[in-house]
Design a protein around this motif. Structure first.
Motif, short mmCIF file in Angstrom:
data_model
loop_
_atom_site.label_atom_id
_atom_site.label_comp_id
_atom_site.label_asym_id
_atom_site.label_seq_id
_atom_site.Cartn_x
_atom_site.Cartn_y
_atom_site.Cartn_z
N ALA A 39 18.12 18.85 7.27
CA ALA A 39 19.00 17.78 7.77
C ALA A 39 18.08 16.73 8.35
CB ALA A 39 19.96 18.29 8.83
N SER A 40 17.83 15.70 7.59
CA SER A 40 16.89 14.69 8.08
C SER A 40 17.22 13.34 7.50
CB SER A 40 15.46 15.07 7.72
OG SER A 40 15.29 15.00 6.33
N GLN A 41 16.60 12.35 8.10
CA GLN A 41 16.68 10.99 7.58
C GLN A 41 15.27 10.46 7.51
OE1 GLN A 41 19.07 8.81 10.32
NE2 GLN A 41 17.60 8.92 11.96
N PHE A 42 15.04 9.53 6.59
CA PHE A 42 13.71 8.95 6.48
C PHE A 42 13.80 7.48 6.11
CE2 PHE A 42 14.65 10.82 2.33
CZ PHE A 42 14.32 9.80 1.45
N THR A 43 12.75 6.76 6.47
CA THR A 43 12.57 5.38 6.07
C THR A 43 11.14 5.25 5.58
OG1 THR A 43 11.86 4.69 8.28
CG2 THR A 43 14.21 4.48 7.78
N ALA A 44 10.90 4.26 4.71
CA ALA A 44 9.54 4.08 4.19
C ALA A 44 9.32 2.65 3.74
CB ALA A 44 9.31 5.03 3.02
N ILE A 45 8.05 2.26 3.77
CA ILE A 45 7.59 0.99 3.20
C ILE A 45 6.29 1.26 2.47
CG2 ILE A 45 8.74 -0.52 4.87
CD1 ILE A 45 6.05 -0.71 6.35
N GLY A 46 5.94 0.39 1.54
CA GLY A 46 4.70 0.55 0.77
C GLY A 46 4.81 -0.18 -0.54
N ALA A 47 4.32 0.46 -1.60
CA ALA A 47 4.35 -0.16 -2.92
C ALA A 47 4.31 0.89 -4.02
CB ALA A 47 3.18 -1.14 -3.07
N PHE A 48 4.91 0.54 -5.17
CA PHE A 48 4.92 1.39 -6.35
C PHE A 48 4.36 0.62 -7.55
CE2 PHE A 48 9.02 3.67 -4.77
CZ PHE A 48 8.28 4.56 -4.02
N SER A 76 12.19 -1.59 1.50
CA SER A 76 12.94 -0.63 2.31
C SER A 76 13.30 0.57 1.44
CB SER A 76 14.21 -1.28 2.85
OG SER A 76 14.99 -0.34 3.55
N LEU A 77 13.00 1.75 1.94
CA LEU A 77 13.44 3.00 1.33
C LEU A 77 14.07 3.80 2.45
CD1 LEU A 77 13.68 5.28 -0.75
CD2 LEU A 77 11.27 5.81 -0.33
N ILE A 78 15.36 4.10 2.31
CA ILE A 78 16.05 4.90 3.31
C ILE A 78 16.73 6.07 2.60
CG2 ILE A 78 16.41 3.01 4.94
CD1 ILE A 78 19.29 2.84 3.98
N GLY A 79 16.81 7.19 3.30
CA GLY A 79 17.45 8.33 2.66
C GLY A 79 17.65 9.50 3.59
N ASP A 80 18.10 10.60 2.99
CA ASP A 80 18.32 11.82 3.75
C ASP A 80 17.92 13.03 2.90
OD1 ASP A 80 20.57 12.42 2.02
OD2 ASP A 80 21.87 11.27 3.33
N ILE A 81 17.80 14.15 3.59
CA ILE A 81 17.53 15.43 2.94
C ILE A 81 18.63 16.38 3.37
CG2 ILE A 81 15.91 17.35 2.68
CD1 ILE A 81 13.68 15.31 3.44
N THR A 82 19.24 17.04 2.40
CA THR A 82 20.37 17.93 2.65
C THR A 82 20.19 19.19 1.80
OG1 THR A 82 21.63 16.83 0.91
CG2 THR A 82 21.97 16.04 3.16
N ILE A 83 21.20 20.06 1.85
CA ILE A 83 21.21 21.29 1.05
C ILE A 83 22.32 21.18 0.00
CG2 ILE A 83 21.71 23.77 1.11
CD1 ILE A 83 19.11 23.30 2.40
N LEU A 84 21.99 21.54 -1.23
CA LEU A 84 22.96 21.63 -2.32
C LEU A 84 22.71 22.95 -3.03
CD1 LEU A 84 25.16 20.48 -4.21
CD2 LEU A 84 23.31 19.41 -5.52
N LEU A 117 2.48 4.77 0.42
CA LEU A 117 3.85 4.77 0.89
C LEU A 117 3.83 5.42 2.26
CD1 LEU A 117 6.78 3.98 0.02
CD2 LEU A 117 7.12 6.42 -0.47
N GLU A 118 4.32 4.69 3.28
CA GLU A 118 4.33 5.16 4.66
C GLU A 118 5.75 5.55 5.03
OE1 GLU A 118 0.92 1.83 5.65
OE2 GLU A 118 2.96 1.54 6.40
N ILE A 119 5.94 6.82 5.35
CA ILE A 119 7.27 7.39 5.60
C ILE A 119 7.36 7.88 7.04
CG2 ILE A 119 8.91 9.19 4.90
CD1 ILE A 119 7.19 9.36 2.25
N ILE A 120 8.48 7.57 7.70
CA ILE A 120 8.80 8.18 8.99
C ILE A 120 10.04 9.04 8.75
CG2 ILE A 120 9.48 7.84 11.38
CD1 ILE A 120 6.61 6.92 10.78
N LEU A 121 9.91 10.35 8.99
CA LEU A 121 10.97 11.31 8.73
C LEU A 121 11.34 12.01 10.02
CD1 LEU A 121 11.27 13.67 5.76
CD2 LEU A 121 11.45 14.63 8.04
#
Length: 143
Positions: A39-48, A76-84, A117-121
């Protein structure tokens, strides 16, 4: 991938830095599995250097894929991690910019990092579970 634990309270916060050539969604999923973060959320910036985004089309209940084979900034990259179904699921939405400043976005399906890519989770000790929604045709979070 390198990471550092920034906060070790009930909600752990990590800084994660991905290196050139790593695929973002795979690395975030691997991190979630390793650290058991359900159960988490994350944001990130960087380049692809290469990116595939999707737009979910309710009429066909599937993603229309858009592929970019060029250097783009991750605004901006925003998201979450869950269980499926007892497996970790990473869900992320992204806004990208081309060299001329034009912005594109969608559901991140694939992103090859270049140069970083720099992520804060932020993870929670609880978990969020997804279940298939028959009407939408995709797994949605059920609270």
């Amino acid at each position: 991938m390198n990471f550092k634990l920034l906060n070790d309270d009930k909600q752990k916060t990590y800084a994660i830095v991905l290196d050139s050539g790593e695929e973002a969604m795979e690395q975030i999923l691997a991190f979630a599995n390793e650290k058991k973060i359900a159960a988490s959320q994350f944001t990130a910036i960087g380049a692809f250097s290469e990116t595939t985004v999707g737009f979910f089309d309710l009429t066909i209940k599937d993603y229309k894929k858009i592929h970019f084979n060029q250097q783009m900034e991750v605004l901006s990259l925003i998201g979450d991690i869950t269980i499926l179904k007892d497996e970790y699921k990473v869900h992320g939405h992204i806004v990208l910019a081309k060299e001329d400043g034009a912005a594109y976005g969608g559901h991140l399906m694939k992103g090859i990092v270049h140069p970083t890519l720099e992520i804060i989770l932020t993870g929670s000790p609880a978990y969020l579970q997804r279940k298939m929604d028959k009407d939408a045709g995709i797994p949605l979070i059920k609270i």
